[in-house]
Design a protein around this motif. Sequence first.
Motif, PDB file in Angstrom:
ATOM      1  N   GLY A 219       0.932  -1.115   0.044  1.00  0.00           N
ATOM      2  CA  GLY A 219      -0.184  -0.057  -0.029  1.00  0.00           C
ATOM      3  C   GLY A 219       0.922   1.247  -0.054  1.00  0.00           C
ATOM      4  N   PRO A 220       0.132   2.399   0.097  1.00  0.00           N
ATOM      5  CA  PRO A 220       0.892   3.620   0.186  1.00  0.00           C
ATOM      6  C   PRO A 220       2.118   3.823   1.198  1.00  0.00           C
ATOM      7  CG  PRO A 220      -1.418   4.042   0.105  1.00  0.00           C
ATOM      8  CD  PRO A 220      -1.311   2.361   0.196  1.00  0.00           C
ATOM      9  N   ALA A 243       8.584  -5.214  -0.097  1.00  0.00           N
ATOM     10  CA  ALA A 243       7.494  -4.041   0.037  1.00  0.00           C
ATOM     11  C   ALA A 243       6.821  -4.124  -1.366  1.00  0.00           C
ATOM     12  CB  ALA A 243       8.093  -2.683   0.468  1.00  0.00           C
ATOM     13  N   GLY A 244       5.775  -4.102  -1.696  1.00  0.00           N
ATOM     14  CA  GLY A 244       4.960  -3.990  -2.899  1.00  0.00           C
ATOM     15  C   GLY A 244       3.828  -4.501  -2.970  1.00  0.00           C
ATOM     16  N   ASP A 245       3.135  -4.831  -4.022  1.00  0.00           N
ATOM     17  CA  ASP A 245       1.987  -5.391  -4.281  1.00  0.00           C
ATOM     18  C   ASP A 245       1.746  -7.055  -4.215  1.00  0.00           C
ATOM     19  OD1 ASP A 245       3.089  -6.549  -6.524  1.00  0.00           O
ATOM     20  OD2 ASP A 245       1.972  -5.468  -7.889  1.00  0.00           O
ATOM     21  N   ALA A 246       0.603  -7.670  -4.466  1.00  0.00           N
ATOM     22  CA  ALA A 246       0.525  -8.894  -3.903  1.00  0.00           C
ATOM     23  C   ALA A 246       1.525  -9.824  -4.771  1.00  0.00           C
ATOM     24  CB  ALA A 246      -0.751  -9.359  -4.411  1.00  0.00           C
ATOM     25  N   LYS A 247       1.669  -9.607  -5.912  1.00  0.00           N
ATOM     26  CA  LYS A 247       2.773 -10.318  -6.729  1.00  0.00           C
ATOM     27  C   LYS A 247       3.971 -10.300  -6.374  1.00  0.00           C
ATOM     28  CE  LYS A 247       0.156  -9.848 -11.409  1.00  0.00           C
ATOM     29  NZ  LYS A 247       0.131  -9.461 -12.761  1.00  0.00           N
ATOM     30  N   ALA A 248       4.457  -9.200  -5.937  1.00  0.00           N
ATOM     31  CA  ALA A 248       5.906  -9.177  -5.367  1.00  0.00           C
ATOM     32  C   ALA A 248       5.921  -9.784  -3.974  1.00  0.00           C
ATOM     33  CB  ALA A 248       6.114  -7.617  -4.791  1.00  0.00           C
ATOM     34  N   VAL A 249       4.878  -9.799  -3.219  1.00  0.00           N
ATOM     35  CA  VAL A 249       4.912 -10.515  -1.847  1.00  0.00           C
ATOM     36  C   VAL A 249       4.784 -12.037  -2.199  1.00  0.00           C
ATOM     37  CG1 VAL A 249       3.562 -10.920   0.054  1.00  0.00           C
ATOM     38  CG2 VAL A 249       4.120  -8.523  -0.732  1.00  0.00           C
ATOM     39  N   ALA A 250       4.027 -12.280  -3.051  1.00  0.00           N
ATOM     40  CA  ALA A 250       4.157 -13.737  -3.547  1.00  0.00           C
ATOM     41  C   ALA A 250       5.282 -14.367  -3.990  1.00  0.00           C
ATOM     42  CB  ALA A 250       2.931 -14.175  -4.497  1.00  0.00           C
ATOM     43  N   ARG A 251       5.955 -13.384  -4.749  1.00  0.00           N
ATOM     44  CA  ARG A 251       7.299 -13.852  -5.241  1.00  0.00           C
ATOM     45  C   ARG A 251       8.286 -14.259  -3.901  1.00  0.00           C
ATOM     46  NH1 ARG A 251       6.442 -10.529  -9.608  1.00  0.00           N
ATOM     47  NH2 ARG A 251       7.292  -8.583  -8.566  1.00  0.00           N
ATOM     48  N   ALA A 252       8.160 -13.321  -3.275  1.00  0.00           N
ATOM     49  CA  ALA A 252       9.235 -13.294  -1.935  1.00  0.00           C
ATOM     50  C   ALA A 252       8.962 -14.498  -1.178  1.00  0.00           C
ATOM     51  CB  ALA A 252       8.911 -12.172  -1.074  1.00  0.00           C
ATOM     52  N   GLU A 285      -5.596 -11.586  -2.015  1.00  0.00           N
ATOM     53  CA  GLU A 285      -4.644 -11.340  -3.024  1.00  0.00           C
ATOM     54  C   GLU A 285      -3.426 -12.120  -3.057  1.00  0.00           C
ATOM     55  OE1 GLU A 285      -4.075  -7.013  -3.677  1.00  0.00           O
ATOM     56  OE2 GLU A 285      -5.864  -6.706  -2.334  1.00  0.00           O
ATOM     57  N   VAL A 286      -2.678 -12.424  -1.851  1.00  0.00           N
ATOM     58  CA  VAL A 286      -1.286 -12.978  -2.038  1.00  0.00           C
ATOM     59  C   VAL A 286      -1.642 -14.913  -2.032  1.00  0.00           C
ATOM     60  CG1 VAL A 286       0.853 -13.616  -0.643  1.00  0.00           C
ATOM     61  CG2 VAL A 286      -0.323 -11.249  -0.692  1.00  0.00           C
ATOM     62  N   ARG A 287      -2.490 -15.022  -1.238  1.00  0.00           N
ATOM     63  CA  ARG A 287      -2.694 -16.505  -1.135  1.00  0.00           C
ATOM     64  C   ARG A 287      -3.065 -17.073  -2.802  1.00  0.00           C
ATOM     65  NH1 ARG A 287      -1.855 -20.950   1.420  1.00  0.00           N
ATOM     66  NH2 ARG A 287      -0.710 -21.412  -0.891  1.00  0.00           N
ATOM     67  N   PRO A 288      -3.945 -16.745  -3.265  1.00  0.00           N
ATOM     68  CA  PRO A 288      -4.286 -17.146  -4.583  1.00  0.00           C
ATOM     69  C   PRO A 288      -3.019 -17.338  -5.575  1.00  0.00           C
ATOM     70  CG  PRO A 288      -5.812 -15.595  -4.161  1.00  0.00           C
ATOM     71  CD  PRO A 288      -4.759 -15.705  -3.183  1.00  0.00           C
TER      72      PRO A 288
END
Length: 291
Positions: A219-220, A243-252, A285-288
């Motif tokens: 988020g902001p 730090a980032g959106d769901a795709k970035a978190v999922a990659r981490a 958002e992350v789990r899927p």
Amino acid sequence: MTALGVVFRPQLPPERLRAMARAADASGLEELWLWEDCFLESGIASASAALAWTERLRVGIGLLPVPLRNAALTAMEAATLERLFPGRFVLGLGHGVQDWMGQVGARAASPVTLLREHLTAVRALLRGERVTMAGRCVTLDGVALDWPPATAPEVLAGAIGPRSLRLTGEAADGTILDARATPDEVRAARLLIAEGRAEAGRAPDGPHRMVVYLHTATGPGAAARLSAELGPRDPASPRPGIAGDAKAVARAVQRLTEAGADTVVLQPTADEPDPEGFIRFAADEVRPLIP
């Protein structure tokens, strides 16, 4: 399949726990993790409340500092929660932050010895055994639980250094790594855990759950909040967290699971502006995006 969780940070007041636990349960998130950091909130009291307020959510304590606790009491509390909420409670033990233990007069002469003896005693009691033990730190004389759980819950241990990591392989059912762990450090931890298992006569590649926390901001202002949380950066060391959106978190998350994590627990910053929204972000958002 990777399990995904979120930390309820004890920097939030205890009365916020109900809304966050219910948000996690309603969202389908697998796990909510709690800390017993001095001198914030009780792990056992918080876990029992979160379990009672929810229907399917697993609740972990990562972790209880054993210098503050008698091994028989730890086993009694864990057995009670397992019988009340079968299969939904995860117990994590650790030797505690030594400065905090010193503040309450509980600093152990040998924190690793204390943790080893505590793990040995608690796991045996939860298996329904009668335990007599005259250790350096833990003494039990014919102690058995009157209400042991039908199935002993797993007992995990927190570790950082090589000696502690070998100990978790030797004496625990799993290991908890804090949010400083990089993927390379997770791989190295797996090797040390296997060494500890082998030294104890356990199969080096046998089941051993690894839970890894991940500093996460979204988020902001996410990058600024994460940077403030982590403090000054050492250019020579990998920077933990994402730090980032769901795709970035999922990659981490995936990088940690590929390194050996079974469960990744997203750890929001202490100043996360919307803790309930963070839980929905993780679940919706992350789990899927995580296999």
